[in-house]
Design an enzyme around this catalytic site. Structure first.
Site, PDB file in Angstrom:
ATOM      1  CG  ASP A  46      -0.020   9.310   0.915  1.00  0.00           C
ATOM      2  OD1 ASP A  46      -0.070   8.108   1.233  1.00  0.00           O
ATOM      3  OD2 ASP A  46      -0.752  10.185   1.419  1.00  0.00           O
ATOM      4  CG  HIS A  82      -1.995  -1.057   1.115  1.00  0.00           C
ATOM      5  ND1 HIS A  82      -3.305  -0.763   0.860  1.00  0.00           N
ATOM      6  CD2 HIS A  82      -1.922  -2.411   1.193  1.00  0.00           C
ATOM      7  CE1 HIS A  82      -4.003  -1.890   0.806  1.00  0.00           C
ATOM      8  NE2 HIS A  82      -3.187  -2.910   1.005  1.00  0.00           N
TER       9      HIS A  82
END
Ligand code: F6P
Length: 469
Positions: free
Chosen positions: A373, A165
């Site tokens: 991110d 992720h």
């Protein structure tokens, strides 16, 4: 251990493993776990059916398996010492900063590594014990990178997928990790590894070549006994759930109540993040302050709401970051607020989903400005929640979401003047342009929601499972 033949793809049972279960034990009872991972995976498992293996968030919690939202949850106990060494230590003070551009110094500690190995082994044993014959086992995130290889050694009948992720770092950063070979070996136990962005996949392949000298062609890595396929699968959100909540009467009422409580400003700027140093909250606050100082923003017309969800509070880098954010909020409010009208509304809280959606709807300009991110699902949630077709998203180029959300106001957050300019552009944007951009963002998000993401990954996993020699 089972060597029974696999059922056909599509009918195969799915077992998910992630560090956290979707709910965590708190003093008040079970509460939703933090982070986008859980919000993305739960609707997928609800739709496909299956089992979720993970930690309850409490120490030594050997709870019996239980069911939430039709998903079977299988707790893996983790001791207080392991939380300190495996979770706070190796995962969040070692891997997390390293995988995010080394934004903070990583700790590399062999006692922490040993705990990481031990907890990964516990997950692998649990999976080996509970996965039905021929299951597809889908392992998630950086806390569990050794599980694929450990599981493969125990079960040859299951197909093993892994999704990271967060970003996978470039070779020159990953090389710093003292256990780099072991981590790559762990991941290569998979039939399929998925990344958020093409860069993550490319970085992983070059690290595999460098450290394990594997052969790779067209994103397929040859191991001794199987192949590992490498793919790119940008994660998304449950668009229908966000839209339905946003359209509800209660949300509409709450949205207008929020705006009233904020003093009915012309423009509500909004930030929603876990309080993590990767998220660029300080940059955003400084840019906002600079614009108040220069007079380009006016504290009577422009307010900023910053939600910072508590996270990893025992890790020192997070404590430092919180101190800095709260110092900045205090300084800005001290200088620009007036009685009863703070210019920054700061909430160090975990908000319920409904409240978050009402807040998104109340936000005219959403500021998503991370240094780095994996994806950033807040950017997608904000756009999906704007069923009125209005609102502007300012988005860092360094968030995975920037690959898809190209109609946002994209910005390099390291460039303070560019960030200030992006905020001014968003605040002053003409209604017509706002609506055109928001329509494009919403189209993009609807095309690729979380169910599509899971379907694509699972189809690729089923196909990859059949390709080994
Ligand atoms: O997406 C990254 C991630 O670390 C997930 O693995 C996790 O579920 C989420 O952020 C929240 O972090 P934590 O579980 O450490 O509170």
């Amino acid at each position: 251990m089972s060597d029974a033949p696999s059922p056909p793809a599509g009918e195969r049972p799915i077992v998910v493993a992630a560090n956290r279960l979707p709910v965590m034990r708190t003093e008040e009872g079970w509460a939703p776990s933090p982070g986008g991972l859980v919000r993305a995976l739960l609707p997928m498992l609800r739709a496909t059916g299956g089992t979720w293996v993970g930690w309850t968030g409490d120490f030594d919690d050997a709870a019996e398996p239980f069911t939430v939202d039709d998903v079977d949850l299988h707790p893996v106990p983790i001791s207080a010492k392991e939380v300190e060494l495996y979770y706070e230590g190796f995962s969040n003070d070692g891997l997390w900063p390293l995988y995010h551009d080394a934004l903070r110094e990583s700790t590399y500690d062999s006692e922490q590594w040993d705990a990481y190995v031990a907890v990964n082994e516990r997950f692998a044993i649990t999976l080996a014990n509970i996965a039905p014959p021929g299951a597809m086992v889908w392992i998630h995130d950086y806390q569990l990178q050794l599980v694929p290889q450990m599981l493969r050694k125990q079960r040859t009948d299951v197909t093993i997928g892994f999704f990271l992720h967060i970003p996978f770092p470039p070779l020159e950063l990953f090389s710093r990790l003292p256990w780099r070979d072991e981590v790559i070996e762990g991941l290569l136990g998979c039939d399929l590894i998925g990344f958020q962005r093409p860069m993550g996949a490319a970085n992983f392949i070059s690290c595999s070549r460098q450290f394990l000298d594997v052969d790779e062609f067209d994103r397929v890595i040859e191991n001794v006994d199987h192949r590992t396929h490498v793919g790119v699968f940008p994660i998304s959100i449950d668009v229908a759930e966000v839209e339905e909540t946003a359209a509800g009467r209660a949300t509409r009422q709450r949205t207008s109540q929020i705006r009233t409580r904020l003093g009915d400003p012309e423009v509500v700027l909004l930030g929603v993040d876990r309080l993590d140093y990767t998220k660029g909250i300080g940059l955003r606050l400084r840019a906002f302050a600079a614009l108040l100082e220069s007079g380009e923003l006016d504290p009577r017309r422009h307010v900023l709401v910053q939600v910072a969800t508590p996270t990893r509070e025992a890790v020192e880098h997070y404590q430092d970051e919180r101190r800095e954010i709260e110092r900045l909020v205090g300084a800005i409010n001290g200088r620009y607020s007036s009685i009863g009208l703070p210019v920054v509304h700061y909430l160090y809280q975990t908000l319920p989903f409904d409240e978050l959606i009402a807040l998104y709807r109340a936000g005219d300009v959403m500021l998503v400005t991370p240094f780095r991110d994996g994806m950033n699902l807040v950017a997608k949630e904000y756009s999906a929640a704007h069923i009125d077709g209005d609102g502007v998203l300012v988005l860092s180029e360094f968030a995975g979401a920037a690959d898809e959300l190209t109609d946002a106001v994209l910005v390099n957050p390291h460039d303070d003047l560019a960030l200030q300019q992006a905020i001014v552009t968003a605040v002053e944007m003409h209604r017509h342009e706002r609506r055109t951009r928001m329509a494009a963002l919403r189209d993009q998000i609807r095309k690729s929601d979380v169910q599509g993401w899971a379907d694509r990954f699972l189809a690729a996993l089923a196909a990859a499972g059949g390709t080994s020699p």
